[in-house]
Structures are given as C-alpha cells and as structure tokens.
Design a protein around this motif. Structure first.
Motif, PDB file in Angstrom:
ATOM      1  N   ARG A   8      41.482  28.933  48.278  1.00  0.00           N
ATOM      2  CA  ARG A   8      40.119  28.666  47.780  1.00  0.00           C
ATOM      3  C   ARG A   8      39.909  29.237  46.374  1.00  0.00           C
ATOM      4  O   ARG A   8      39.010  28.792  45.641  1.00  0.00           O
ATOM      5  N   LEU A   9      40.715  30.245  46.015  1.00  0.00           N
ATOM      6  CA  LEU A   9      40.594  30.838  44.687  1.00  0.00           C
ATOM      7  C   LEU A   9      41.218  29.974  43.599  1.00  0.00           C
ATOM      8  O   LEU A   9      40.823  30.054  42.429  1.00  0.00           O
ATOM      9  N   ALA A  10      42.201  29.153  43.967  1.00  0.00           N
ATOM     10  CA  ALA A  10      42.950  28.384  42.965  1.00  0.00           C
ATOM     11  C   ALA A  10      42.063  27.523  42.074  1.00  0.00           C
ATOM     12  O   ALA A  10      42.193  27.558  40.837  1.00  0.00           O
ATOM     13  N   PRO A  11      41.128  26.750  42.616  1.00  0.00           N
ATOM     14  CA  PRO A  11      40.290  25.930  41.728  1.00  0.00           C
ATOM     15  C   PRO A  11      39.347  26.758  40.858  1.00  0.00           C
ATOM     16  O   PRO A  11      38.956  26.316  39.775  1.00  0.00           O
ATOM     17  N   ILE A  12      38.998  27.955  41.320  1.00  0.00           N
ATOM     18  CA  ILE A  12      38.153  28.833  40.497  1.00  0.00           C
ATOM     19  C   ILE A  12      38.932  29.286  39.271  1.00  0.00           C
ATOM     20  O   ILE A  12      38.411  29.304  38.148  1.00  0.00           O
ATOM     21  N   ALA A  13      40.191  29.671  39.487  1.00  0.00           N
ATOM     22  CA  ALA A  13      41.048  30.059  38.368  1.00  0.00           C
ATOM     23  C   ALA A  13      41.216  28.896  37.397  1.00  0.00           C
ATOM     24  O   ALA A  13      41.074  29.068  36.170  1.00  0.00           O
ATOM     25  N   ASP A  14      41.468  27.710  37.935  1.00  0.00           N
ATOM     26  CA  ASP A  14      41.631  26.534  37.073  1.00  0.00           C
ATOM     27  C   ASP A  14      40.374  26.283  36.248  1.00  0.00           C
ATOM     28  O   ASP A  14      40.447  26.002  35.045  1.00  0.00           O
ATOM     29  N   GLY A  15      39.223  26.393  36.885  1.00  0.00           N
ATOM     30  CA  GLY A  15      37.973  26.142  36.182  1.00  0.00           C
ATOM     31  C   GLY A  15      37.696  27.142  35.076  1.00  0.00           C
ATOM     32  O   GLY A  15      37.009  26.824  34.102  1.00  0.00           O
ATOM     33  N   ALA A  16      38.246  28.351  35.237  1.00  0.00           N
ATOM     34  CA  ALA A  16      38.061  29.382  34.217  1.00  0.00           C
ATOM     35  C   ALA A  16      39.164  29.353  33.167  1.00  0.00           C
ATOM     36  O   ALA A  16      39.172  30.183  32.252  1.00  0.00           O
ATOM     37  N   GLY A  17      40.098  28.408  33.316  1.00  0.00           N
ATOM     38  CA  GLY A  17      41.197  28.316  32.363  1.00  0.00           C
ATOM     39  C   GLY A  17      42.242  29.402  32.545  1.00  0.00           C
ATOM     40  O   GLY A  17      42.927  29.776  31.587  1.00  0.00           O
ATOM     41  N   LEU A  18      42.378  29.916  33.776  1.00  0.00           N
ATOM     42  CA  LEU A  18      43.300  31.013  34.067  1.00  0.00           C
ATOM     43  C   LEU A  18      44.250  30.611  35.176  1.00  0.00           C
ATOM     44  O   LEU A  18      43.969  29.693  35.947  1.00  0.00           O
ATOM     45  N   ASP A  19      45.367  31.314  35.278  1.00  0.00           N
ATOM     46  CA  ASP A  19      46.179  31.166  36.474  1.00  0.00           C
ATOM     47  C   ASP A  19      45.727  32.210  37.488  1.00  0.00           C
ATOM     48  O   ASP A  19      44.930  33.114  37.177  1.00  0.00           O
ATOM     49  N   LEU A  20      46.209  32.098  38.712  1.00  0.00           N
ATOM     50  CA  LEU A  20      45.755  33.011  39.772  1.00  0.00           C
ATOM     51  C   LEU A  20      46.097  34.456  39.475  1.00  0.00           C
ATOM     52  O   LEU A  20      45.304  35.370  39.750  1.00  0.00           O
ATOM     53  N   THR A  21      47.272  34.706  38.920  1.00  0.00           N
ATOM     54  CA  THR A  21      47.686  36.077  38.608  1.00  0.00           C
ATOM     55  C   THR A  21      46.712  36.715  37.623  1.00  0.00           C
ATOM     56  O   THR A  21      46.266  37.852  37.820  1.00  0.00           O
ATOM     57  N   THR A  22      46.392  35.998  36.563  1.00  0.00           N
ATOM     58  CA  THR A  22      45.463  36.536  35.564  1.00  0.00           C
ATOM     59  C   THR A  22      44.087  36.766  36.163  1.00  0.00           C
ATOM     60  O   THR A  22      43.435  37.785  35.891  1.00  0.00           O
ATOM     61  N   LEU A  23      43.619  35.817  36.985  1.00  0.00           N
ATOM     62  CA  LEU A  23      42.321  35.983  37.634  1.00  0.00           C
ATOM     63  C   LEU A  23      42.317  37.240  38.504  1.00  0.00           C
ATOM     64  O   LEU A  23      41.356  38.035  38.449  1.00  0.00           O
ATOM     65  N   ALA A  24      43.369  37.443  39.286  1.00  0.00           N
ATOM     66  CA  ALA A  24      43.419  38.590  40.198  1.00  0.00           C
ATOM     67  C   ALA A  24      43.457  39.913  39.443  1.00  0.00           C
ATOM     68  O   ALA A  24      42.773  40.874  39.820  1.00  0.00           O
ATOM     69  N   LEU A  25      44.234  39.975  38.370  1.00  0.00           N
ATOM     70  CA  LEU A  25      44.316  41.217  37.602  1.00  0.00           C
ATOM     71  C   LEU A  25      43.030  41.476  36.826  1.00  0.00           C
ATOM     72  O   LEU A  25      42.558  42.619  36.742  1.00  0.00           O
ATOM     73  N   ALA A  26      42.452  40.426  36.251  1.00  0.00           N
ATOM     74  CA  ALA A  26      41.186  40.599  35.536  1.00  0.00           C
ATOM     75  C   ALA A  26      40.082  41.036  36.486  1.00  0.00           C
ATOM     76  O   ALA A  26      39.193  41.823  36.110  1.00  0.00           O
ATOM     77  N   TRP A  27      40.118  40.540  37.723  1.00  0.00           N
ATOM     78  CA  TRP A  27      39.122  40.947  38.720  1.00  0.00           C
ATOM     79  C   TRP A  27      39.233  42.446  38.993  1.00  0.00           C
ATOM     80  O   TRP A  27      38.212  43.153  39.072  1.00  0.00           O
ATOM     81  N   VAL A  28      40.443  42.963  39.118  1.00  0.00           N
ATOM     82  CA  VAL A  28      40.645  44.399  39.336  1.00  0.00           C
ATOM     83  C   VAL A  28      40.137  45.195  38.138  1.00  0.00           C
ATOM     84  O   VAL A  28      39.456  46.215  38.278  1.00  0.00           O
ATOM     85  N   LEU A  29      40.460  44.708  36.932  1.00  0.00           N
ATOM     86  CA  LEU A  29      40.108  45.434  35.715  1.00  0.00           C
ATOM     87  C   LEU A  29      38.632  45.311  35.351  1.00  0.00           C
ATOM     88  O   LEU A  29      38.178  45.950  34.403  1.00  0.00           O
ATOM     89  N   ARG A  30      37.882  44.517  36.114  1.00  0.00           N
ATOM     90  CA  ARG A  30      36.444  44.390  35.836  1.00  0.00           C
ATOM     91  C   ARG A  30      35.734  45.705  36.108  1.00  0.00           C
ATOM     92  O   ARG A  30      34.630  45.941  35.606  1.00  0.00           O
ATOM     93  N   ARG A  31      36.326  46.562  36.938  1.00  0.00           N
ATOM     94  CA  ARG A  31      35.705  47.837  37.311  1.00  0.00           C
ATOM     95  C   ARG A  31      36.027  48.895  36.269  1.00  0.00           C
ATOM     96  O   ARG A  31      37.191  49.144  35.937  1.00  0.00           O
ATOM     97  N   GLY A  32      34.989  49.555  35.776  1.00  0.00           N
ATOM     98  CA  GLY A  32      35.195  50.602  34.785  1.00  0.00           C
ATOM     99  C   GLY A  32      35.938  51.807  35.324  1.00  0.00           C
ATOM    100  O   GLY A  32      36.514  52.584  34.559  1.00  0.00           O
ATOM    101  N   GLU A  33      35.924  51.973  36.652  1.00  0.00           N
ATOM    102  CA  GLU A  33      36.639  53.106  37.241  1.00  0.00           C
ATOM    103  C   GLU A  33      38.157  52.957  37.137  1.00  0.00           C
ATOM    104  O   GLU A  33      38.895  53.932  37.230  1.00  0.00           O
TER     105      GLU A  33
END
Length: 331
Positions: A248-273
């Motif tokens: 279900r995440l794959a089309p979200i990544a595509d829509g954002a112009g990202l691959d799944l790996t980049t989406l997953a890592l960027a999601w982790v790095l969204r937290r300032g902690e």
C-alpha cells in the motif's frame, strides 16, 4: 548529505550512518567491504557503527584495515560491548568492559572510538559497576562518548540517577515505519535528557525496500532466503500484514517521486530526535541509494497517507526488541 547534532556530545553525525552487521563476516570478501566503505565516505557518511560481536571481531578487524587508511578525524567510529565473545563471554561487568574495549581498539587499529555503546543491558551486574566501568573508558581516553542500545526507561533512569543526563550521548533502538515502539516512551525520555537516537533497522530488515512481495518467493541472495534472516524477520513482524502494508506504500512513494527505500528512510528522519539512521549495504550502489534520503522532507499529505497505508501493521506499544531484557540490579 546533511548532518545532525548527537545529543549533548558536541559531535555532528551524518543523517545516514553505515552499519557493519550485514556484510562483515568471517567469509566476506574484504575488497567488497572496502568498496562499500569507500562509497560511504564518498557519499558524505561520517558515522560508522559496528560491534565486537559482529563476526566475533571480524567486522572490527575489517574496518580497522579499511578505515585506518583514512585520517582519523575524517570519520566517527562507534562500537559496542555486551555480546558473548570467545575470550570473555557476555556481559557488562567491569573486567569484561575493560578487556573488550582494549580488544576492540586493537582490532579497529585506533587509540579511541568516538562512541562506545552498551549493546544491551546486563541485569546480572550491579548498574553501579557497569556505569563506573564505562565512565573509566572515557576517563582513559579510549572513548569520547557513551551510548546504549535497547535499554528500557527504567534502566535509562537508573543510569541517569547515578551519573546524570550527561552520561550518555546516544540511544540505539530499532525504529522504522513497521516498528514504531520507541515513540511511545523512549524518544520523550531521551529528549528530556538530551540523548539522541541512532536507529537501527530503519528499513525493517529489507521489508520496506519493496523487494519482498506477498505470496512471492524472496529474491535469490536476499536475507529472507537465509534461514537465520527469515527467522529474525518473522520473530519481529507479522509478515503477511507487514508486506501488505508495504504494497500500500508503493503508490504513495511513486506519487511523491520517491522509491520505497527513500520514503522509509525519510520517514524515520522526519523525527528531530533521530540523529542518524543506520543502514547496511553489500554493494556501493546500495550506499548511494540509501544516502539519497538525506535532506528529503515529506509533506503533511504524504505523512498522512503513510499513516493510512500502514494501518495496524506497525508495532506501536512499548515493546522490547530481540535480546533486550527488563530489570535493574543495584549494588
């Protein structure tokens, strides 16, 4: 590559760190390891995370050979203690810490590490003994800063009560879209004490890369083909539920112009902690693919879509990762 402060240490670390658990082993080609490490340095990675237990010292030996050819101030080196080694066994007693830091430094070909981490908590040793021994490592100049991995809030508070919040620079928990347990308690407690997060398995052992599909055999050479790797995954995740969420995440990544790996890592790095996300790689191109996530900011709409797609798949309640234990022994 972007860089973030590591808690109260004064150090700046690359948002993407390279870990050695995946490809450094007794029978791994040193030249393949060298190619991955050199790619990481070229990509701006400055934090290299290992442990004495990885390959029973093989990981540290490999990085001792590879990284010692570079100026020592061009990278930050982190290792860990606790795991069972042939000469000492497992644990965080004062004699074991003293012996293992010297053994790690010898293998790493350096006189100090930048971050020395308790790989897990040892409830069989009085916490006073463990903390004093770790502080001695810093006092002797063998480590610049201290950290821990997979400690419970009770254990963290006990250590802070003994030595103050400045004792630790970092915490290393498992954290990903599928394993969100640290958000429940750990992140807040550590933020209150200026302890940064260096997270491991941000790609959920490869599940968030999209290379595994529901009802499809895993690709040759992947971790799920290996019996040990497959057991490790199924021990943590409900594989059917997790892989359906990734679909279900794959089309979200595509829509954002990202691959799944980049989406997953960027999601982790969204937290300032989170100061850094540790990735593994067996080929240089994987390093470059992972580092592409540094600096990627996800919009509120994308984040909301990710939450909807994940549904009930993530682990969100306070849950111990494999190898972690509860309890504190006091002297």
């Amino acid at each position: 590559m972007r860089y973030r402060e590591l808690g109260s240490s004064g150090l700046e670390v690359s948002e993407i760190a390279l870990g050695s658990w995946m490809f450094f082993d007794d029978d791994t080609d040193l030249e393949a390891n060298r190619a991955v490490t050199e790619a990481a340095l070229d990509a701006g990675i400055t934090l290299f995370d290992t442990a004495n237990i990885y390959g029973n010292g093989a990981a540290e030996l490999a990085w001792g050979e590879i990284l010692s050819r570079h100026p020592r101030d061009s990278y930050l080196l982190a290792t860990k203690v606790w795991g069972a080694m042939p000469e000492t066994g497992r644990g965080l007693s004062a004699p074991k810490i003293a012996q293992q830091i010297d053994a790690s430094l010898t293998r790493l070909r350096t006189d100090h590490v930048d971050l020395y981490q308790a790989h897990r908590f040892d409830p069989e040793v009085p916490i006073e003994e463990t903390i004093t021994a770790l502080q001695r490592v810093v006092e002797q100049g063998k480590a610049r800063h201290l950290g821990f991995s997979e400690w419970t809030p009770e254990q963290i508070r006990a250590a802070i009560d003994l030595a103050g919040p400045e004792l630790f620079a970092s915490s290393q928990p498992q954290y990903s879209m599928l394993w969100q347990a640290p958000e429940a308690e750990l992140f807040g407690l550590c933020a209150e004490n200026d302890i940064a997060q260096i997270v491991w398995s941000p790609l959920a052992q490869g599940m968030l890369t999209g290379k595994y599909r529901p009802g499809t055999p895993p690709p040759e050479g992947s971790r799920r083909v290996d019996a040990q790797g497959s057991r490790a995954m199924t021990a943590i995740f409900d594989e059917t539920v997790a892989l359906a969420a990734v679909d279900r995440l794959a089309p979200i990544a595509d829509g954002a112009g990202l691959d799944l790996t980049t989406l997953a890592l960027a999601w982790v790095l969204r937290r300032g902690e989170v100061a850094a996300a540790i990735v593994g790689a067996s080929r240089p191109e994987q390093v470059w693919a992972n580092t592409a996530a540094s600096g990627v900011e996800l919009s509120p709409d994308v984040l909301a879509a990710v939450d909807d797609a994940l549904g009930d798949a993530p682990v969100t309640t306070p849950t111990l990762a494999p190898g972690a234990v509860e309890g504190v022994r006091r002297g």
